[in-house]
Design a protein around this motif. Structure first.
Motif, short mmCIF file in Angstrom:
data_model
loop_
_atom_site.label_atom_id
_atom_site.label_comp_id
_atom_site.label_asym_id
_atom_site.label_seq_id
_atom_site.Cartn_x
_atom_site.Cartn_y
_atom_site.Cartn_z
N THR A 26 0.83 -1.20 0.00
CA THR A 26 0.00 0.00 0.00
C THR A 26 0.87 1.25 0.00
OG1 THR A 26 -1.78 1.19 1.13
CG2 THR A 26 -0.19 0.04 2.53
N ASN A 27 0.35 2.30 -0.59
CA ASN A 27 0.99 3.61 -0.51
C ASN A 27 0.38 4.45 0.61
OD1 ASN A 27 2.89 3.50 -2.61
ND2 ASN A 27 1.30 3.86 -4.14
N ASP A 28 -0.69 3.96 1.20
CA ASP A 28 -1.42 4.69 2.23
C ASP A 28 -0.67 4.58 3.57
OD1 ASP A 28 -3.16 5.59 4.22
OD2 ASP A 28 -4.91 4.59 3.38
N PRO A 29 -0.14 5.71 4.09
CA PRO A 29 0.62 5.62 5.34
C PRO A 29 -0.23 5.17 6.54
CG PRO A 29 0.33 7.91 4.67
CD PRO A 29 -0.18 7.06 3.55
N TRP A 30 -1.53 5.45 6.52
CA TRP A 30 -2.39 4.98 7.61
C TRP A 30 -2.50 3.46 7.61
CZ3 TRP A 30 -3.01 7.96 11.51
CH2 TRP A 30 -3.05 9.34 11.35
N LYS A 31 -2.59 2.88 6.42
CA LYS A 31 -2.63 1.41 6.34
C LYS A 31 -1.29 0.81 6.73
CE LYS A 31 -6.34 0.88 3.00
NZ LYS A 31 -6.73 0.46 1.66
N LYS A 32 -0.19 1.47 6.33
CA LYS A 32 1.13 0.99 6.74
C LYS A 32 1.23 0.96 8.26
CE LYS A 32 3.68 2.68 2.70
NZ LYS A 32 4.68 3.65 2.23
N LEU A 33 0.72 2.01 8.88
CA LEU A 33 0.77 2.10 10.34
C LEU A 33 -0.10 1.02 10.98
CD1 LEU A 33 2.32 3.88 12.25
CD2 LEU A 33 0.38 5.46 12.27
N GLY A 53 6.43 1.11 10.08
CA GLY A 53 6.28 2.29 10.93
C GLY A 53 7.16 3.44 10.47
N LEU A 54 8.40 3.12 10.11
CA LEU A 54 9.32 4.15 9.61
C LEU A 54 8.88 4.69 8.25
CD1 LEU A 54 12.70 2.49 10.70
CD2 LEU A 54 11.69 4.60 11.63
N GLN A 55 8.36 3.81 7.40
CA GLN A 55 7.84 4.26 6.11
C GLN A 55 6.65 5.20 6.29
OE1 GLN A 55 6.90 0.73 3.85
NE2 GLN A 55 9.03 0.34 3.32
N ALA A 56 5.75 4.82 7.19
CA ALA A 56 4.58 5.67 7.46
C ALA A 56 5.03 7.03 7.97
CB ALA A 56 3.64 4.99 8.45
N LEU A 57 5.99 7.04 8.89
CA LEU A 57 6.50 8.30 9.42
C LEU A 57 7.06 9.16 8.29
CD1 LEU A 57 7.30 10.21 11.73
CD2 LEU A 57 9.38 8.85 12.00
N ASN A 58 7.85 8.56 7.43
CA ASN A 58 8.44 9.29 6.31
C ASN A 58 7.35 9.87 5.40
OD1 ASN A 58 10.72 10.13 4.66
ND2 ASN A 58 10.10 8.53 3.24
N ASN A 65 1.80 16.08 7.70
CA ASN A 65 0.58 15.68 8.39
C ASN A 65 0.94 15.45 9.86
OD1 ASN A 65 -1.46 14.12 9.59
ND2 ASN A 65 -1.99 13.12 7.66
N TRP A 66 0.70 16.45 10.70
CA TRP A 66 1.15 16.39 12.09
C TRP A 66 0.47 15.29 12.89
CZ3 TRP A 66 5.60 18.23 12.85
CH2 TRP A 66 6.05 19.30 12.08
N TYR A 67 -0.80 15.05 12.62
CA TYR A 67 -1.49 13.95 13.31
C TYR A 67 -0.88 12.61 12.91
CZ TYR A 67 -5.22 10.79 14.79
OH TYR A 67 -5.93 9.75 15.36
N GLY A 68 -0.61 12.44 11.63
CA GLY A 68 0.03 11.21 11.17
C GLY A 68 1.42 11.04 11.75
N ILE A 69 2.20 12.11 11.77
CA ILE A 69 3.55 12.06 12.36
C ILE A 69 3.44 11.65 13.82
CG2 ILE A 69 5.52 13.48 13.09
CD1 ILE A 69 5.02 15.15 10.48
N ALA A 70 2.48 12.25 14.54
CA ALA A 70 2.31 11.93 15.96
C ALA A 70 1.99 10.45 16.16
CB ALA A 70 1.19 12.79 16.55
#
Length: 191
Positions: A26-33, A53-58, A65-70
């Motif tokens: 997936t390219n979706d960082p929320w799904k990666k997380l 987790g590191l990919q999602a953070l990146n 996206n501050w909420y996503g980073i958090a």
């Protein structure tokens, strides 16, 4: 016939060697997380959990996206405190990336706090601050554990904590997030 067998063998070996085998791409960082949190709970899946987790953070950092980073930093804090990370001590030690204390986890929780604050999510700030308290307690640092827990409770109950439509999870043994923190303080902190 022999070519098919050879191709099949190489395909199977390639899939077995892939750290995230069995995880949908997936390219979706929320799904990666989400996948990272799931993998962290499975034996032998620490490395792909960390990688996702590191990919999602990146990805979240690129989007600012501050909420996503958090949430990604929160995951990394949880990961570096987890039995999954501890079970790979030899691997991480060989790469000078193993921390026998909780400091690596605390560092990520602190980054999570900064990102939650930047996003205006003070329930998230309280959540990460509480996790720092748990981490200190696991390192037998009761004083800092109690400071963090009290700070978490104060943040949660403060005027800054305005509901943003997000509900952060808490241990279901407790009726509410603040009840969980209060129980921690009662059980672990001198009066």
């Amino acid at each position: 016939m022999n070519v098919k067998i050879i191709v099949t063998v190489f395909l199977v070996i390639g899939l077995l060697g892939c750290a995230a085998a069995g995880v949908p791409y997936t390219n979706d960082p929320w799904k990666k997380l989400a996948y990272a949190f799931q993998l962290m709970q499975l034996e032998g899946r620490a490395l792909p959990a960390e990688k996702l987790g590191l990919q999602a953070l990146n990805d979240f950092e690129k989007e600012q996206n501050w909420y996503g980073i958090a949430e990604a930093e929160y995951f990394l804090g949880s990961f570096y405190r987890s039995p999954a990370y501890r079970s790979y001590q030899d691997f991480y030690s060989k790469h000078n990336e193993y921390d026998p204390t909780g400091q690596k986890a605390i560092s990520h929780y602190q980054k999570s706090i900064m990102a939650f604050a930047k996003d205006g999510d003070y329930w998230g700030v309280a959540k990460s601050t509480f996790e720092i308290g748990i981490t200190y307690l696991r390192d037998s640092d009761v004083e800092n554990a109690c400071i963090s827990a009290n700070e978490s409770l104060a943040t949660y109950k403060s005027d800054k904590n305005i509901f943003k439509g997000r509900v952060h999870p808490h241990n279901q043994k407790f009726e509410s997030f603040d009840a969980m923190i209060e129980a921690f303080i009662k059980d672990n902190c001198p009066t």
